[in-house]
Write a protein that holds these residues in place. Sequence first.
Motif, PDB file in Angstrom:
ATOM      1  N   LEU A  72       1.071  -1.255   0.006  1.00 38.15           N
ATOM      2  CA  LEU A  72       0.675  -0.002   0.193  1.00 38.15           C
ATOM      3  C   LEU A  72       0.502   1.263  -0.042  1.00 38.15           C
ATOM      4  N   ALA A  73       1.728   1.453   0.623  1.00 37.26           N
ATOM      5  CA  ALA A  73       2.534   2.216   1.398  1.00 37.26           C
ATOM      6  C   ALA A  73       3.761   2.282  -0.690  1.00 37.26           C
ATOM      7  N   LYS A  74       3.986   1.680  -1.176  1.00 40.11           N
ATOM      8  CA  LYS A  74       4.924   1.188  -2.689  1.00 40.11           C
ATOM      9  C   LYS A  74       3.928   1.942  -3.208  1.00 40.11           C
ATOM     10  N   ASN A  75       2.411   1.346  -3.757  1.00 41.02           N
ATOM     11  CA  ASN A  75       1.943   1.802  -4.293  1.00 41.02           C
ATOM     12  C   ASN A  75       1.168   3.904  -4.520  1.00 41.02           C
ATOM     13  N   ALA A  76       1.554   4.628  -3.068  1.00 47.60           N
ATOM     14  CA  ALA A  76       1.126   5.258  -2.446  1.00 47.60           C
ATOM     15  C   ALA A  76       2.112   6.315  -2.686  1.00 47.60           C
TER      16      ALA A  76
ATOM     17  N   ASP B 269       5.549   5.982  -1.252  1.00 47.96           N
ATOM     18  CA  ASP B 269       6.564   6.366   0.079  1.00 47.96           C
ATOM     19  C   ASP B 269       6.797   5.410  -0.357  1.00 47.96           C
ATOM     20  N   SER B 270       8.165   4.919  -1.314  1.00 45.95           N
ATOM     21  CA  SER B 270       9.131   3.657  -0.998  1.00 45.95           C
ATOM     22  C   SER B 270       9.896   3.914   0.171  1.00 45.95           C
ATOM     23  N   GLU B 271       9.710   4.881   1.064  1.00 47.01           N
ATOM     24  CA  GLU B 271      10.782   4.473   2.476  1.00 47.01           C
ATOM     25  C   GLU B 271       9.702   3.684   3.753  1.00 47.01           C
ATOM     26  N   GLN B 272       8.714   3.758   3.297  1.00 51.56           N
ATOM     27  CA  GLN B 272       7.133   4.041   4.034  1.00 51.56           C
ATOM     28  C   GLN B 272       7.785   1.816   3.844  1.00 51.56           C
ATOM     29  N   ALA B 273       7.164   1.755   2.903  1.00 51.75           N
ATOM     30  CA  ALA B 273       7.404   0.215   1.558  1.00 51.75           C
ATOM     31  C   ALA B 273       8.212  -0.396   2.404  1.00 51.75           C
ATOM     32  N   GLN B 274       9.465   0.229   2.650  1.00 52.16           N
ATOM     33  CA  GLN B 274      11.139  -0.702   2.775  1.00 52.16           C
ATOM     34  C   GLN B 274      11.390  -1.126   3.894  1.00 52.16           C
ATOM     35  N   SER B 275      10.661   0.521   5.315  1.00 52.42           N
ATOM     36  CA  SER B 275      10.590  -0.247   6.591  1.00 52.42           C
ATOM     37  C   SER B 275       9.591  -1.408   6.617  1.00 52.42           C
ATOM     38  N   TRP B 276       8.517  -1.551   6.247  1.00 48.41           N
ATOM     39  CA  TRP B 276       7.314  -2.861   6.241  1.00 48.41           C
ATOM     40  C   TRP B 276       8.125  -4.125   6.386  1.00 48.41           C
ATOM     41  N   TRP B 277       8.607  -3.938   4.567  1.00 42.86           N
ATOM     42  CA  TRP B 277       8.941  -5.393   4.089  1.00 42.86           C
ATOM     43  C   TRP B 277      10.094  -5.268   4.614  1.00 42.86           C
ATOM     44  N   GLU B 278      11.356  -4.327   5.277  1.00 47.32           N
ATOM     45  CA  GLU B 278      12.355  -5.298   5.762  1.00 47.32           C
ATOM     46  C   GLU B 278      11.372  -5.934   7.384  1.00 47.32           C
ATOM     47  N   HIS B 279      11.185  -4.994   8.373  1.00 47.01           N
ATOM     48  CA  HIS B 279       9.732  -5.849   9.461  1.00 47.01           C
ATOM     49  C   HIS B 279       9.318  -7.307   8.778  1.00 47.01           C
TER      50      HIS B 279
END
Length: 329
Positions: free
Chosen positions: A249-253, A255-265
């Motif tokens: 959802l973050a990547k589609n919006a 926000d690559s930084e937020q996407a990376q954070s969630w995927w790393e978690h």
Amino acid sequence: MAGTFGKPQWLRRDRPASAPEYQWERAAQQEDTEAMVRLGREAHQQGNNTKARKWWSAAADYGDAEAMHYLGNLSAEEGDAAQAQHWWEQAELFTTEDAPLDDSTDHIAGSGSSHFNLGLEAALRGDLDGAKSWWERAAQSKDADAMFHLGMLADHHGDRIDARTWWEQAAHGGHVDAMLRLGGQAATLTGDDQARSWWEQAAAHGSAIAMYELGALADETGDLDQARSWWRQAADLGNEHAMTGLGRLAKNAGDSEQAQSWWEHAARKGHAGAMLQLGLLALDTEDSAQARRWWKQSADCGNTTAESPRVRRRLGYLVPASARTGVSR
């Protein structure tokens, strides 16, 4: 066994749960088996199995079925299946219909639980007919775990109607896994509305899996705010699938930084799909070494997409020609 069976009626007196330990010990010395069982539970919670066994054995000598049940649990915990079965069978023999159930602990006391454990032992031996017989007896005592397992047994034999009947009974007893199974079955057979109802009940009991499924339903209908809300709740409870969804959802919006954070978690919890996405994200920043590492981790975790010809080709392009021979595995 020594002594007179059962608790003397004159010892069945109410005491506050917060009573000091010495009061319980004094009562135990006066042959109060309820006190003996409680002292055993407290010792077990403190990690003192020797003391727990001492108190439960003392109560078992007076024919206390609850103590026998706990001795069975303790034996199973210590890996002694034969002794566990012995004590659970004894608990069944000494349980009477008017025996009180103790709901004050995370153990389920009474005959239902012993019947369930005996069924579990039978199932582990491959005796499914014997397991079914024990679990049916446990179900008569409202044992939700037994009802759930009877549903699983019916589902294993392809009887979806019987499975649903048992799971519904277990769910009405608060069994969260039964609610999840009913939601999954409904999603396949009757539609999303029924599935949503069961998953909402499971979510109300704190199930992160149900929260993730509710988020997925919302995502499918385009309600991204609702999806994000459910997935955030599930992620806060450690659900890696929800973390991966939030990353998307973050990547589609944008926000690559937020996407990376969630995927790393999610990747730290072993989610292969999140690792694949992190590899793709690394390509956006032209970090070929990082992309290579993430895709290999994803493939090592069993992600077949990470081993697909398309990804292999892209991965091959990122690797020096001298090293390409070992990339495809």
